[in-house]
Design an enzyme around this catalytic site. Sequence first.
Site, PDB file in Angstrom:
ATOM      1  NE  ARG A   1      15.694 -30.760  -8.156  1.00 60.64           N
ATOM      2  CZ  ARG A   1      15.245 -29.990  -7.171  1.00 60.64           C
ATOM      3  NH1 ARG A   1      14.396 -29.007  -7.463  1.00 60.64           N
ATOM      4  NH2 ARG A   1      15.615 -30.200  -5.927  1.00 60.64           N
TER       5      ARG A   1
ATOM      6  NE  ARG B   1      11.584 -23.406 -13.977  1.00 58.51           N
ATOM      7  CZ  ARG B   1      10.908 -23.594 -12.851  1.00 58.51           C
ATOM      8  NH1 ARG B   1      10.855 -24.794 -12.304  1.00 58.51           N
ATOM      9  NH2 ARG B   1      10.263 -22.604 -12.265  1.00 58.51           N
TER      10      ARG B   1
ATOM     11  CD  GLU C   1      11.549 -23.029  -4.314  1.00 57.28           C
ATOM     12  OE1 GLU C   1      12.159 -24.015  -3.879  1.00 57.28           O
ATOM     13  OE2 GLU C   1      10.667 -23.101  -5.201  1.00 57.28           O
TER      14      GLU C   1
ATOM     15  CB  SER D   1      11.380 -25.633  -0.245  1.00 56.64           C
ATOM     16  OG  SER D   1      10.731 -24.894  -1.241  1.00 56.64           O
TER      17      SER D   1
ATOM     18  NE  ARG E   1      15.999 -21.648  -8.306  1.00 55.22           N
ATOM     19  CZ  ARG E   1      14.695 -21.837  -8.431  1.00 55.22           C
ATOM     20  NH1 ARG E   1      13.868 -21.263  -7.558  1.00 55.22           N
ATOM     21  NH2 ARG E   1      14.207 -22.603  -9.396  1.00 55.22           N
TER      22      ARG E   1
END
Length: 426
Positions: free
Chosen positions: A262, A277, A349, A352, A390
């Site tokens: 990403r 991130r 987070e 999801s 994470r």
Amino acid sequence: MLDLKLIRTETDFVKEKLATRGVDAKEIDDLLALDQKRRDLIVKSETMKANRNTVSDEISQLKRNKEDASDKIAQMKQVSADIKALDEQLTAIAEDVSDKTSRLPNIPNDEVPVGLTEEGSVELRKWGEMPTFTDFKPKSHWEIGENLGILDFERGAKVSGSRFLYYVGQGARLERAIYNFFLDENEKAGFTEVLPPYMVNSESMYGTGQFPKFKEDVYSLKEADETLIPTAEVPLVNYYRDEVIPTEKLPVYFTALTPAFRSEAGSAGRDTRGLIRLHQFNKVEMVTFTKPEDSWTELESLTKHAEELLQKLGLAYHVITLTTSDMSFTAAMTHDLEVWLPFQDRYREISSCSNTTDFQARRAHIQYRDDNGKLQYVHTLNGSGLAVGRTVAAVLENYQNADGTVNIPEALQPYMGGQTKITKED
């Protein structure tokens, strides 16, 4: 993609629901005006073609009667030229209609909290006890990892740039232990493991909703129609692109470990340190294909399975339902799992879980036959099971000790060769 027939017949409903996602009603009006122009031109084109066919028959009759047909032939040459120009215009307008439709997000479920920002998400439940550190102040996962010699951000930046790192020694083994644990637990829950391609074509990116709207968020190869996947959701959902899934196979459950790439466009200054991130990270993904009437039950099942992974790791978390504008472009509803990070003193987070209803299936043309034998679009769901980096961050922060070592959660110890603690690398 939304059904254009729905937009035409339930215009006020669509405007009202998409307004909660920041879509201006004018976008709908412009789309419908263009669609009406397209439909009017189709009628005009078909009328001209029918007239051409009639006159062509007349020309044939005149020729058989050895009569002069030159005027009608000249007339039909002009009509044919006009039809060609009209069809070219129709093609351009049809592409514009498709493009505008493809940029509209999914219609949110009625139970989704309305909000044009992330504020307003609803907490559904929480689990676990947050660790207490009575004799020392908890450190960040990046400081813990660097002190133990298992995370090397400096060399990652040297070799690749910011937001890259090396996992070293016990750090690499911990990452591997976590994703193998996730894959094994997903398999026990009925998911079929898949090792998919890490590069996909534009049609695949379109099928899951990344293209055309989010091209700036990905890494694409300049000399080829290939994009590095931002999530395994893309190759997993597109596995059945342009296919009819045999009804007896539904529901279908897939899971995969892949890297995710990403660009993090627009995230400058956010989470510049640590594992939260990155431009490249590992993630275990779960994807479900199901009949429409079962998809909401499947969403709850998917979410609860992701929760069980955190529970088995002993990590405190809560589950929230995202607001209308905070959930992904393709989702009709999203439940986020946020894990507790002691250093940040907040939930972050880690998964999801979304029901995209028929939004992706309509774009990717994934169907099944209902009880009457009629083709219908499946519903697709996706969920992180879980984001691996994470999870590493959560383990390091929640299981840290005053001496800088980190206890290994019991569920991961078999994957670490029986090791119970991470100590400083030599």
